[in-house]
Design an enzyme around this catalytic site. Structure first.
Site, PDB file in Angstrom:
ATOM      1  N   GLY A 181      15.980   4.586  34.932  1.00  0.00           N
ATOM      2  CA  GLY A 181      16.807   4.055  34.317  1.00  0.00           C
ATOM      3  C   GLY A 181      16.822   2.794  33.694  1.00  0.00           C
ATOM      4  N   ARG A 218       8.831  -1.630  42.893  1.00  0.00           N
ATOM      5  CA  ARG A 218      10.101  -0.876  43.220  1.00  0.00           C
ATOM      6  C   ARG A 218       9.989   0.059  44.450  1.00  0.00           C
ATOM      7  NH1 ARG A 218      15.400  -0.205  42.170  1.00  0.00           N
ATOM      8  NH2 ARG A 218      16.128   1.692  41.683  1.00  0.00           N
ATOM      9  N   LYS A 219      10.778   0.016  45.342  1.00  0.00           N
ATOM     10  CA  LYS A 219      10.706   0.846  46.416  1.00  0.00           C
ATOM     11  C   LYS A 219      11.839   1.971  46.269  1.00  0.00           C
ATOM     12  CE  LYS A 219       8.077  -2.003  49.237  1.00  0.00           C
ATOM     13  NZ  LYS A 219       7.617  -3.113  48.225  1.00  0.00           N
ATOM     14  N   ARG A 234      -7.166   0.520   9.229  1.00  0.00           N
ATOM     15  CA  ARG A 234      -7.250   1.645  10.146  1.00  0.00           C
ATOM     16  C   ARG A 234      -7.470   0.863  11.861  1.00  0.00           C
ATOM     17  NH1 ARG A 234      -9.303   5.236   6.225  1.00  0.00           N
ATOM     18  NH2 ARG A 234      -7.403   6.723   5.518  1.00  0.00           N
ATOM     19  N   VAL A 270       0.940  -1.176   0.041  1.00  0.00           N
ATOM     20  CA  VAL A 270       0.020   0.037  -0.118  1.00  0.00           C
ATOM     21  C   VAL A 270       0.832   1.055  -0.166  1.00  0.00           C
ATOM     22  CG1 VAL A 270      -1.801   1.178   1.216  1.00  0.00           C
ATOM     23  CG2 VAL A 270      -1.880  -1.243   1.187  1.00  0.00           C
ATOM     24  N   GLU A 319       0.742   2.854   6.898  1.00  0.00           N
ATOM     25  CA  GLU A 319      -0.301   3.313   6.317  1.00  0.00           C
ATOM     26  C   GLU A 319      -0.779   4.699   6.153  1.00  0.00           C
ATOM     27  OE1 GLU A 319      -3.626   0.426   6.747  1.00  0.00           O
ATOM     28  OE2 GLU A 319      -2.257  -1.027   6.069  1.00  0.00           O
ATOM     29  N   GLY A 320       0.621   5.541   6.128  1.00  0.00           N
ATOM     30  CA  GLY A 320       0.334   6.889   5.848  1.00  0.00           C
ATOM     31  C   GLY A 320       0.474   7.509   7.256  1.00  0.00           C
ATOM     32  N   GLU A 336       3.682   4.240  -0.151  1.00  0.00           N
ATOM     33  CA  GLU A 336       4.793   4.575  -1.196  1.00  0.00           C
ATOM     34  C   GLU A 336       5.943   5.337  -0.290  1.00  0.00           C
ATOM     35  OE1 GLU A 336       2.021   6.209  -3.845  1.00  0.00           O
ATOM     36  OE2 GLU A 336       1.577   4.080  -4.701  1.00  0.00           O
ATOM     37  N   PRO A 337       7.119   4.983  -0.778  1.00  0.00           N
ATOM     38  CA  PRO A 337       8.218   6.022  -0.294  1.00  0.00           C
ATOM     39  C   PRO A 337       8.331   7.276  -0.694  1.00  0.00           C
ATOM     40  CG  PRO A 337       8.919   4.301  -1.828  1.00  0.00           C
ATOM     41  CD  PRO A 337       7.555   4.155  -1.577  1.00  0.00           C
TER      42      PRO A 337
HETATM   43  C1  LIG Z   1      22.397   0.855  33.017  1.00  0.00           C
HETATM   44  C2  LIG Z   1      22.565   1.891  33.905  1.00  0.00           C
HETATM   45  C3  LIG Z   1      23.540   2.642  33.656  1.00  0.00           C
HETATM   46  C4  LIG Z   1      23.527   3.687  34.519  1.00  0.00           C
HETATM   47  N1  LIG Z   1      24.630   4.832  34.709  1.00  0.00           N
HETATM   48  C5  LIG Z   1      24.801   5.684  35.151  1.00  0.00           C
HETATM   49  C6  LIG Z   1      25.903   6.400  35.339  1.00  0.00           C
HETATM   50  O1  LIG Z   1      26.732   6.328  34.586  1.00  0.00           O
HETATM   51  N2  LIG Z   1      26.056   7.455  36.105  1.00  0.00           N
HETATM   52  C7  LIG Z   1      25.056   7.802  37.115  1.00  0.00           C
HETATM   53  O2  LIG Z   1      25.302   8.612  37.737  1.00  0.00           O
HETATM   54  N3  LIG Z   1      23.926   6.988  36.840  1.00  0.00           N
HETATM   55  C8  LIG Z   1      23.731   5.954  36.223  1.00  0.00           C
HETATM   56  N4  LIG Z   1      22.672   5.272  36.495  1.00  0.00           N
HETATM   57  C9  LIG Z   1      21.763   5.564  37.416  1.00  0.00           C
HETATM   58  C10 LIG Z   1      20.614   6.449  36.627  1.00  0.00           C
HETATM   59  O3  LIG Z   1      20.899   7.749  36.996  1.00  0.00           O
HETATM   60  C11 LIG Z   1      19.275   5.870  37.522  1.00  0.00           C
HETATM   61  O4  LIG Z   1      18.873   5.016  36.846  1.00  0.00           O
HETATM   62  C12 LIG Z   1      18.471   7.281  37.837  1.00  0.00           C
HETATM   63  O5  LIG Z   1      18.939   8.029  38.620  1.00  0.00           O
HETATM   64  C13 LIG Z   1      17.049   6.784  37.941  1.00  0.00           C
HETATM   65  O6  LIG Z   1      17.033   5.945  38.988  1.00  0.00           O
HETATM   66  P1  LIG Z   1      16.351   4.640  38.859  1.00  0.00           P
HETATM   67  O7  LIG Z   1      16.712   3.755  37.626  1.00  0.00           O
HETATM   68  O8  LIG Z   1      16.775   3.493  40.118  1.00  0.00           O
HETATM   69  O9  LIG Z   1      14.855   4.560  38.962  1.00  0.00           O
HETATM   70  P2  LIG Z   1      13.805   4.730  40.199  1.00  0.00           P
HETATM   71  O10 LIG Z   1      14.570   5.874  41.264  1.00  0.00           O
HETATM   72  O11 LIG Z   1      13.570   3.535  40.482  1.00  0.00           O
HETATM   73  O12 LIG Z   1      12.881   5.853  39.536  1.00  0.00           O
HETATM   74  C14 LIG Z   1      11.847   4.983  38.901  1.00  0.00           C
HETATM   75  C15 LIG Z   1      10.706   6.152  38.760  1.00  0.00           C
HETATM   76  O13 LIG Z   1      10.122   6.583  39.926  1.00  0.00           O
HETATM   77  C16 LIG Z   1      10.053   7.932  39.957  1.00  0.00           C
HETATM   78  N5  LIG Z   1      10.522   8.255  41.419  1.00  0.00           N
HETATM   79  C17 LIG Z   1      11.549   7.748  42.101  1.00  0.00           C
HETATM   80  N6  LIG Z   1      11.629   8.106  43.410  1.00  0.00           N
HETATM   81  C18 LIG Z   1      10.305   9.022  43.247  1.00  0.00           C
HETATM   82  C19 LIG Z   1       9.825   9.768  44.335  1.00  0.00           C
HETATM   83  N7  LIG Z   1      10.505  10.083  45.566  1.00  0.00           N
HETATM   84  N8  LIG Z   1       8.892  10.413  44.084  1.00  0.00           N
HETATM   85  C20 LIG Z   1       8.236  10.473  42.900  1.00  0.00           C
HETATM   86  N9  LIG Z   1       8.555   9.770  41.937  1.00  0.00           N
HETATM   87  C21 LIG Z   1       9.760   8.711  42.296  1.00  0.00           C
HETATM   88  C22 LIG Z   1      11.349   8.257  39.043  1.00  0.00           C
HETATM   89  O14 LIG Z   1      11.060   9.815  38.455  1.00  0.00           O
HETATM   90  C23 LIG Z   1      11.230   7.505  37.819  1.00  0.00           C
HETATM   91  O15 LIG Z   1      10.228   7.722  36.805  1.00  0.00           O
HETATM   92  C24 LIG Z   1      22.664   4.101  35.272  1.00  0.00           C
HETATM   93  C25 LIG Z   1      21.332   3.185  35.559  1.00  0.00           C
HETATM   94  C26 LIG Z   1      21.392   2.357  34.576  1.00  0.00           C
HETATM   95  C27 LIG Z   1      20.204   1.481  34.600  1.00  0.00           C
END
Ligand SMILES: Cc1cc2nc3c(=O)[nH]c(=O)nc-3n(C[C@H](O)[C@H](O)[C@H](O)COP(=O)(O)OP(=O)(O)OC[C@H]3O[C@@H](n4cnc5c(N)ncnc54)[C@H](O)[C@@H]3O)c2cc1C
Length: 361
Positions: free
Chosen positions: A333, A261-262, A236, A128, A356-357, A130-131
């Site tokens: 993260g 997640r805590k 659609r 369908v 499809e568009g 077209e590029p």
């Molecule tokens: C593969 C990988 C590599 C990384 N490398 C680096 C690095 O090189 N350097 C570095 O500094 N960091 C690094 N990080 C850490 C990264 O900065 C963190 O992932 C980031 O700070 C978010 O933390 P988290 O993933 O634990 O998310 P979480 O803290 O679990 O947060 C999950 C969600 O909950 C929300 N949330 C958390 N706490 C609250 C709260 N109190 N109130 C409201 N909302 C909240 C957050 O906004 C988010 O949407 C890395 C992470 C990963 C996964």
């Protein structure tokens, strides 16, 4: 009176597909995305459910189930909940089969339908899109010139699902009177001058191809004089339902993650920033499903559903991007790394706005 109660048959098919998606599709999705290939055993298993071929009329060896846009939406959502690329591969043959059943001549039905009744997955598809800049379904550039007993197709297509492996492609082209028609083109036909697999951002497990046609001649008997706009409405609705499936997968994963997640001693789901986001995702998913079902309902009643189908697809395209992106955000993260499937759903869901568009056209 409008009813949201699925029929017994619809409930059964939904439950069956949901189990298949959970037990077979979802576990295969990550690997398929990594390798760019879907195991043929899985495709075969999906074919065995009869999701495509059950609508073949009994006179042609099928079960003769009615083609229903609502049933199609239920199936599409469940399959896409498992994985969008695998869902699109499994459903691609519908793109050729359904138009033949709905609009094919008795001769075309006799010629084409029996092959779909076999136990093996029948690779077939439609071309369908077209590029080109400003592609518009209402103004196809691919042309079909009639001369004596044949049509000659010229033009280029893209995003053709399973285009390289399809035994037959239904190519949509504009005839000299400006109307879009479908043309059945067999694999290897002279005049298919290029088939090239595309490298996409998402749905990597699905082979999509560009196809170029240069004076590709098909017999006039291969023309499918179909109601192209009505077929596009079905498509659609299907895309909207697929988007709902992807978004629901992302929402459920993010919701469960947030409960687990805590941060600072409490589950992040308890934080309003996260709770509001999850609530918004749930609302958007249900709203899109209702739009898709309304359009499907109108189609099944034989009414013009253009407005409803366009609204459903348009809304679904934005919704799935928003919901899957929010799911990545809920995981923080961890949402960005491939260990969790939300990044895959975000990449896959992004495709709905392109198929499809473009959504803004
Ligand atoms: C593969 C990988 C590599 C990384 N490398 C680096 C690095 O090189 N350097 C570095 O500094 N960091 C690094 N990080 C850490 C990264 O900065 C963190 O992932 C980031 O700070 C978010 O933390 P988290 O993933 O634990 O998310 P979480 O803290 O679990 O947060 C999950 C969600 O909950 C929300 N949330 C958390 N706490 C609250 C709260 N109190 N109130 C409201 N909302 C909240 C957050 O906004 C988010 O949407 C890395 C992470 C990963 C996964």
């Amino acid at each position: 009176m409008v009813s949201f109660q699925p029929s017994e048959d619809q409930q059964l098919i939904r439950d069956t597909v949901a189990s298949f998606a959970q037990e077979q599709i979802r576990p295969a999705a990550h690997e398929a995305d990594e390798t760019g290939a879907i195991p043929s055993a899985l495709i075969q298993q999906g074919w065995g459910l009869g999701l495509v071929q059950s609508v073949i009329p009994e006179a042609h060896g099928g079960a003769g189930e009615p083609i229903s846009a609502i049933s199609g939406a239920l199936v599409a959502e469940e399959l896409a909940w498992g994985d969008l690329a695998i869902a699109l591969h499994l459903l691609a043959p519908r793109l050729l089969l359904y138009p033949i059943i709905l609009a094919g001549t008795p001769e075309q039905q006799q010629r084409i339908l029996p092959a779909f009744g076999a136990n093996q997955f029948r690779a077939a598809t439609a071309a369908v899109m077209e590029p080109r800049f400003g592609f518009d379904l209402a103004q196809l550039s691919t042309t079909a010139q009639r001369s004596d007993g044949s049509f000659t197709l010229s033009g280029a297509k893209c995003f053709v699902p399973i285009g390289g492996s399809a035994e037959q492609v239904l190519v949509y082209a504009r005839t000299s009177d400006g109307v879009a028609s479908g043309f059945l083109v067999d694999k290897g036909a002279a005049g298919i001058v290029r088939i090239e697999r595309e490298q996409n951002m998402g749905i990597k497990a699905l082979e999509t191809t560009e196809m170029d046609f240069d004076k590709c001649t098909v017999p006039a008997a291969n023309q499918l004089a179909c109601d192209f706009p009505a077929l596009m409405n079905r498509s659609r609705v299907g895309l909207a339902a697929l988007a709902v499936g992807v978004a629901r997968a992302a929402f459920e994963y993010a919701r469960d993650y947030a409960k687990d997640r805590k941060a600072f001693g409490v589950a992040i789901a308890q934080k309003q920033a996260i709770a509001f986001m999850l609530a918004e995702m749930a609302i958007e998913i249900d709203a899109t499903r209702l739009l898709a079902w309304e359009a499907a309902w109108k189609i099944d009643r034989g009414e013009d559903a253009t407005r409803e189908a366009v609204l459903a697809k348009h809304y679904a395209a934005s919704m799935v991007m928003k919901v899957t992106d929010n799911a990545v955000q809920v995981l923080g993260g961890h949402g960005y790394i491939r260990e969790h499937p939300v990044e895959l759903w975000a990449r896959n869901g992004r495709g709905i706005a392109t198929f499809e568009g473009l959504v803004m056209i």
